[in-house]
Design a protein around this motif. Structure first.
Motif, PDB file in Angstrom:
ATOM      1  N   LEU A 296     -66.105 -24.155 -10.519  1.00 19.15           N
ATOM      2  CA  LEU A 296     -66.797 -24.973  -9.522  1.00 19.15           C
ATOM      3  C   LEU A 296     -66.291 -26.411  -9.534  1.00 19.15           C
ATOM      4  N   ARG A 297     -66.206 -26.998 -10.737  1.00 22.50           N
ATOM      5  CA  ARG A 297     -65.843 -28.411 -10.834  1.00 22.50           C
ATOM      6  C   ARG A 297     -64.381 -28.661 -10.476  1.00 22.50           C
ATOM      7  N   VAL A 298     -63.490 -27.760 -10.862  1.00 27.41           N
ATOM      8  CA  VAL A 298     -62.069 -27.967 -10.553  1.00 27.41           C
ATOM      9  C   VAL A 298     -61.833 -27.844  -9.053  1.00 27.41           C
ATOM     10  N   PHE A 299     -62.433 -26.845  -8.415  1.00 25.54           N
ATOM     11  CA  PHE A 299     -62.294 -26.728  -6.964  1.00 25.54           C
ATOM     12  C   PHE A 299     -62.930 -27.932  -6.258  1.00 25.54           C
ATOM     13  N   ASP A 300     -64.033 -28.453  -6.810  1.00 25.16           N
ATOM     14  CA  ASP A 300     -64.656 -29.655  -6.242  1.00 25.16           C
ATOM     15  C   ASP A 300     -63.685 -30.833  -6.262  1.00 25.16           C
ATOM     16  N   VAL A 301     -63.003 -30.995  -7.387  1.00 24.76           N
ATOM     17  CA  VAL A 301     -62.044 -32.096  -7.537  1.00 24.76           C
ATOM     18  C   VAL A 301     -60.888 -31.934  -6.551  1.00 24.76           C
ATOM     19  N   ILE A 302     -60.376 -30.714  -6.454  1.00 27.75           N
ATOM     20  CA  ILE A 302     -59.253 -30.469  -5.545  1.00 27.75           C
ATOM     21  C   ILE A 302     -59.654 -30.770  -4.102  1.00 27.75           C
ATOM     22  N   LEU A 303     -60.838 -30.308  -3.695  1.00 27.29           N
ATOM     23  CA  LEU A 303     -61.292 -30.565  -2.326  1.00 27.29           C
ATOM     24  C   LEU A 303     -61.505 -32.059  -2.089  1.00 27.29           C
ATOM     25  N   LYS A 304     -62.090 -32.733  -3.067  1.00 26.36           N
ATOM     26  CA  LYS A 304     -62.315 -34.177  -2.938  1.00 26.36           C
ATOM     27  C   LYS A 304     -60.997 -34.915  -2.741  1.00 26.36           C
ATOM     28  N   VAL A 393     -53.815 -25.188  -5.676  1.00 30.08           N
ATOM     29  CA  VAL A 393     -54.883 -24.197  -5.463  1.00 30.08           C
ATOM     30  C   VAL A 393     -54.422 -22.809  -5.895  1.00 30.08           C
ATOM     31  N   ASN A 394     -53.220 -22.433  -5.503  1.00 28.38           N
ATOM     32  CA  ASN A 394     -52.717 -21.095  -5.842  1.00 28.38           C
ATOM     33  C   ASN A 394     -52.518 -20.927  -7.345  1.00 28.38           C
ATOM     34  N   LYS A 395     -52.075 -21.989  -8.006  1.00 32.63           N
ATOM     35  CA  LYS A 395     -51.885 -21.903  -9.457  1.00 32.63           C
ATOM     36  C   LYS A 395     -53.236 -21.769 -10.164  1.00 32.63           C
ATOM     37  N   PHE A 396     -54.234 -22.472  -9.660  1.00 29.56           N
ATOM     38  CA  PHE A 396     -55.566 -22.349 -10.257  1.00 29.56           C
ATOM     39  C   PHE A 396     -56.133 -20.951 -10.023  1.00 29.56           C
ATOM     40  N   LYS A 397     -55.858 -20.385  -8.865  1.00 26.33           N
ATOM     41  CA  LYS A 397     -56.299 -19.010  -8.587  1.00 26.33           C
ATOM     42  C   LYS A 397     -55.660 -18.023  -9.560  1.00 26.33           C
ATOM     43  N   GLU A 398     -54.419 -18.274  -9.926  1.00 27.85           N
ATOM     44  CA  GLU A 398     -53.750 -17.403 -10.899  1.00 27.85           C
ATOM     45  C   GLU A 398     -54.483 -17.436 -12.237  1.00 27.85           C
ATOM     46  N   ILE A 399     -54.929 -18.625 -12.631  1.00 24.31           N
ATOM     47  CA  ILE A 399     -55.690 -18.753 -13.880  1.00 24.31           C
ATOM     48  C   ILE A 399     -56.989 -17.959 -13.793  1.00 24.31           C
ATOM     49  N   ARG A 416     -49.357 -20.163 -20.471  1.00 28.88           N
ATOM     50  CA  ARG A 416     -48.281 -20.559 -19.557  1.00 28.88           C
ATOM     51  C   ARG A 416     -48.850 -21.016 -18.214  1.00 28.88           C
ATOM     52  N   LEU A 417     -49.796 -20.247 -17.677  1.00 27.12           N
ATOM     53  CA  LEU A 417     -50.398 -20.604 -16.388  1.00 27.12           C
ATOM     54  C   LEU A 417     -51.155 -21.929 -16.478  1.00 27.12           C
ATOM     55  N   SER A 418     -51.826 -22.150 -17.597  1.00 25.30           N
ATOM     56  CA  SER A 418     -52.607 -23.381 -17.774  1.00 25.30           C
ATOM     57  C   SER A 418     -51.699 -24.607 -17.812  1.00 25.30           C
ATOM     58  N   LEU A 419     -50.618 -24.511 -18.568  1.00 23.82           N
ATOM     59  CA  LEU A 419     -49.682 -25.634 -18.656  1.00 23.82           C
ATOM     60  C   LEU A 419     -49.009 -25.883 -17.309  1.00 23.82           C
ATOM     61  N   GLU A 420     -48.690 -24.813 -16.602  1.00 18.16           N
ATOM     62  CA  GLU A 420     -48.081 -24.955 -15.274  1.00 18.16           C
ATOM     63  C   GLU A 420     -49.053 -25.598 -14.293  1.00 18.16           C
ATOM     64  N   PHE A 421     -50.336 -25.241 -14.404  1.00 19.83           N
ATOM     65  CA  PHE A 421     -51.334 -25.811 -13.495  1.00 19.83           C
ATOM     66  C   PHE A 421     -51.464 -27.316 -13.692  1.00 19.83           C
TER      67      PHE A 421
END
Length: 466
Positions: A296-304, A393-399, A416-421
């Protein structure tokens, strides 16, 4: 005709009065619908006095303890109930020598009162035990505001001591060890552990990384020059700033021993504000990050950040406003196609610069529907930022997909996905800093994933029950 007109106006007024009651007393759509269905089937509604009388009669069957601002049950009673529930879903529960009890704390509103609701569930019973209907209520505590000191005054000492006293449970002649772990969002953990919070210089609840270095991961460690002392004693030293851990003290993981040591010398040092709410009942490794609030919080930050960039037009006055209104139209069309009209955008009337503001709330499910591939990145952002935002957004969805995947953990994939994100987020230009949640993704999330099943600590059921 005149009478009909008055009758219609009266109906409209009644509906508005009902809507006012709903909003004033925080009645959810589900609650109002349930009341309506009950009245339609029973043809009557009982008075509050009658309901209260029935509640008191029913409560006499349970060992509920009351104070002026709280109601709770004995911890052993709640634990036995949680184990009883768990047995329905895990037939081999008796074979465990140790059972883990998740202790869930969450703030909610009941009417116009601010309540901290505490519930528990048995982890070994499986994820069915963390659904809203299977959580075992432990207590309700009325607070003016959620912070460590007010909670310390509100939670009865007897309640805390009772929890600490339950180390074993005897079931069928077998003694089973009880381990209590903490569940909740990050803000709840701040209160429980007595930390200074996200605005401090050390905002992470798992480690003591300075706020200026929250972005640092295994891939971006660096040497930092620090000036120490004053006057003739002033000197510059070089320190290595690297990744941190939630469990390894050598990598700046928090600990109760460090906390008590810091408090004895200087309050607020390393972000330790006061003694933990429950004393030594929970250590920092007893808390497991909640993936629901992380999402919730990460998507909130991205949208903001997306809205912040979309609000920059390079124009002024009416020309700027026209561009903003067109972007709002595009965003609202996307909302109607994906999540409906419950979430929408409009010009921020409080901002003289005429920026885009969102209204409404996106739950985890609605965020999935909202951040789809058809999101209008290119229509509201410049080409470069649109490409970067989509990649983030797509990288976060992968996580998130990796966290939801089967019980078979793929070694190193989440790391790996976390570091890439984090790298993608930093390079996107959306913002120059990272939030505590994004720091957790870059440093701690994969650690939790390796040592725990994160699906056991999701707060979806707790949020729903509240």
């Amino acid at each position: 005709m005149h009478c009909l007109h008055e009758w219609i106006l009266l109906i409209i007024k009644d509906k508005r009065d009902l809507l006012h009651l709903k909003d004033t007393y925080y009645l959810t759509d589900c609650a109002l619908h349930a009341i309506f269905q009950y009245m339609r089937s029973k043809k009557k509604l009982y008075s509050l006095k009658e309901i209260e009388r029935l509640r008191k009669k029913t409560n006499t069957k349970f060992p509920i303890l009351f104070t002026s601002t709280s109601a709770y049950v004995k911890f052993e009673y709640a634990v036995r109930t949680a184990i009883f529930v768990a047995r329905k879903h895990e037939l081999k529960l008796d074979q465990f020598d140790t059972l883990t009890i998740r202790f869930n704390m969450d703030g909610t509103l009941i009417g116009n009162k601010h309540i901290v609701a505490i519930s528990i569930n048995c982890i070994e019973g499986g994820r069915q035990c963390q659904t809203a209907t299977n959580l075992v209520p432990l207590g309700l505590f009325e607070v003016q505001k959620e912070n460590t000191e007010l909670l310390r005054k509100t939670l009865p000492v007897e309640f805390i001591n009772d929890i600490k006293s339950v180390k074993h449970i005897s079931i069928g002649g077998k003694d089973i060890d009880i381990r209590v772990r903490l569940g909740g969002d990050l803000m709840n953990a701040v209160y429980v552990f007595g930390l200074a919070g996200f605005s401090s210089n050390y905002p992470c609840i798992f480690c003591t990384q300075h706020k200026d270095d929250l972005h640092v991961t295994e891939d971006t460690a660096y040497d930092k020059n620090i000036t120490e002392g004053k006057g003739i004693n002033k000197k510059t030293v070089t320190v290595r700033v690297g990744p941190t851990s939630y469990h390894d003290p050598a990598k700046r993981a928090r600990s109760l021993a460090e906390q008590f040591s810091c408090l004895a010398i200087k309050p607020n040092d390393l972000g330790y504000k006061c003694e933990p709410l429950f004393g030594d009942l929970f250590n920092y490794q007893d808390y497991c990050v909640d993936t629901l609030h992380l999402k919730l919080r990460v998507f909130d930050v991205i949208l903001k950040d997306i809205l912040s960039y979309a609000s920059r037009t390079g124009k002024y006055g009416g020309e700027h406003l026209a561009i903003i209104e067109n972007k709002i139209k595009i965003l609202n069309q996307h909302c109607e196609r994906t999540v409906g009209k419950r979430f929408f955008f409009q010009v921020d009337s409080d901002d003289k610069n005429k920026t885009i503001a969102s209204h409404g709330k996106l739950s985890g499910h609605l965020q999935d529907l909202f951040f789809v591939d058809s999101f209008p990145y290119k229509e509201i952002l410049s080409d470069e930022i649109a490409k970067s935002a989509r990649a983030v957004v797509n990288k976060f969805k992968e996580i998130l997909n990796e966290l939801k995947s089967s019980s078979i953990k793929r070694n190193g994939v989440l790391k790996r996905l976390s570091l890439e994100f984090v790298k993608e987020f930093r390079q996107s230009g959306l913002r120059t800093t990272v939030t505590p949640y994004i720091h957790i993704i870059g440093n701690h999330l994969f650690e939790f994933h390796e040592l725990n099943d994160l699906r056991d600590y999701n707060m979806q059921g707790v949020e729903k029950s509240n």
